[in-house]
Design a protein around this motif. Structure first.
Motif, mmCIF file in Angstrom:
data_model
loop_
_atom_site.group_PDB
_atom_site.id
_atom_site.type_symbol
_atom_site.label_atom_id
_atom_site.label_comp_id
_atom_site.label_asym_id
_atom_site.label_seq_id
_atom_site.Cartn_x
_atom_site.Cartn_y
_atom_site.Cartn_z
ATOM 1 N N LEU A 19 0.825 -1.200 0.000
ATOM 2 C CA LEU A 19 0.000 0.000 0.000
ATOM 3 C C LEU A 19 0.869 1.264 0.000
ATOM 4 O O LEU A 19 0.558 2.244 -0.682
ATOM 5 C CB LEU A 19 -0.954 -0.012 1.200
ATOM 6 N N TRP A 23 0.766 4.289 -2.870
ATOM 7 C CA TRP A 23 0.598 5.714 -2.610
ATOM 8 C C TRP A 23 1.821 6.527 -3.023
ATOM 9 O O TRP A 23 1.687 7.694 -3.408
ATOM 10 C CB TRP A 23 0.198 5.953 -1.148
ATOM 11 N N CYS A 24 2.997 5.921 -3.002
ATOM 12 C CA CYS A 24 4.183 6.611 -3.534
ATOM 13 C C CYS A 24 3.976 6.932 -5.010
ATOM 14 O O CYS A 24 4.295 8.032 -5.467
ATOM 15 C CB CYS A 24 5.433 5.759 -3.355
ATOM 16 N N VAL A 26 1.064 7.236 -6.553
ATOM 17 C CA VAL A 26 -0.023 8.207 -6.695
ATOM 18 C C VAL A 26 0.482 9.626 -6.452
ATOM 19 O O VAL A 26 0.195 10.547 -7.215
ATOM 20 C CB VAL A 26 -1.177 7.890 -5.708
ATOM 21 N N LEU A 27 1.258 9.807 -5.377
ATOM 22 C CA LEU A 27 1.606 11.147 -4.906
ATOM 23 C C LEU A 27 3.012 11.618 -5.257
ATOM 24 O O LEU A 27 3.349 12.770 -4.984
ATOM 25 C CB LEU A 27 1.445 11.204 -3.377
ATOM 26 N N TYR A 29 5.594 10.330 -3.799
ATOM 27 C CA TYR A 29 6.303 10.144 -2.538
ATOM 28 C C TYR A 29 7.366 9.057 -2.700
ATOM 29 O O TYR A 29 7.439 8.386 -3.724
ATOM 30 C CB TYR A 29 5.325 9.714 -1.442
ATOM 31 N N CYS A 48 5.845 6.329 3.974
ATOM 32 C CA CYS A 48 6.350 7.009 2.785
ATOM 33 C C CYS A 48 6.274 8.505 3.028
ATOM 34 O O CYS A 48 5.450 8.981 3.814
ATOM 35 C CB CYS A 48 5.619 6.572 1.517
ATOM 36 N N LEU A 58 2.990 9.534 5.348
ATOM 37 C CA LEU A 58 1.913 8.547 5.376
ATOM 38 C C LEU A 58 2.463 7.282 6.020
ATOM 39 O O LEU A 58 3.558 6.827 5.667
ATOM 40 C CB LEU A 58 1.410 8.232 3.973
ATOM 41 N N HIS A 74 -10.728 10.651 4.334
ATOM 42 C CA HIS A 74 -10.123 10.204 3.081
ATOM 43 C C HIS A 74 -9.219 11.302 2.533
ATOM 44 O O HIS A 74 -9.305 12.457 2.936
ATOM 45 C CB HIS A 74 -11.185 9.792 2.051
ATOM 46 N N VAL A 77 -6.838 13.863 -3.698
ATOM 47 C CA VAL A 77 -5.643 14.054 -4.518
ATOM 48 C C VAL A 77 -5.967 15.193 -5.475
ATOM 49 O O VAL A 77 -6.840 15.069 -6.338
ATOM 50 C CB VAL A 77 -5.267 12.755 -5.264
ATOM 51 N N ASP A 124 -8.343 2.725 -3.337
ATOM 52 C CA ASP A 124 -6.979 2.244 -3.530
ATOM 53 C C ASP A 124 -6.969 0.721 -3.585
ATOM 54 O O ASP A 124 -8.037 0.084 -3.600
ATOM 55 C CB ASP A 124 -6.028 2.815 -2.465
ATOM 56 N N PHE A 130 -10.762 7.413 -1.793
ATOM 57 C CA PHE A 130 -10.088 8.709 -1.953
ATOM 58 C C PHE A 130 -10.705 9.401 -3.152
ATOM 59 O O PHE A 130 -11.445 8.784 -3.921
ATOM 60 C CB PHE A 130 -8.564 8.555 -2.110
#
Length: 133
Positions: A19, A23-24, A26-27, A29, A48, A58, A74, A77, A124, A130
């Motif tokens: 997970l 998210w890395c 997505v963002l 990160y 991350c 996160l 949530h 983005v 996700d 989200f």
């Protein structure tokens, strides 16, 4: 006057490392390099961070139970900031398509209605909701 405090957002999950890496992507990160006992990724949790230092850290922590209800909190983005109408929707849909390739699922496309601009509700890879906003 209150001082501004740093914070992190913590997610309960089944697979912290997977997970965190989602998210890395997505963002933008990163999972910081491993460093012994202070490692940011192990079997129980994975963190991350924003490489610029601007965004919150996160943290993803393993829990035994699965997700059973809608999130009370949530992430939004911010893909369409400053965009309106069709131009905004094109940007949101492009990001939705990119995230679907990473395993995210589109739940609902909410079209601008005169009061609110368009946004897309997604989940996700573990079902956490989200929004692309």
């Amino acid at each position: 006057m209150a001082t501004v405090k740093q914070f992190q957002v913590t997610f309960d999950c089944a697979d912290p490392e997977q997970l965190a890496h989602f998210w890395c992507e997505v963002l933008g990160y990163v999972v910081p390099p491993q460093s012994g006992a202070a490692a940011d990724c192990d079997r129980v949790w994975c963190a991350c961070t924003d490489p610029t230092g601007a965004g919150p850290r996160l943290l993803f922590q393993r829990v035994p139970e699965g997700k059973v209800v809608k999130n009370r909190v949530h992430l939004d983005v911010r893909v369409g900031t400053g965009l309106v109408g069709a131009e905004r929707l094109v940007a949101l849909r492009a990001e939705c398509d990119r995230l679907a390739l990473l395993g995210a699922m589109c739940v609902r496309v909410m079209i601008a209605d005169g009061n609110n601009e368009s946004c897309i509700v997604m989940q996700d890879i573990e079902g956490n909701e989200f929004c692309l906003d």
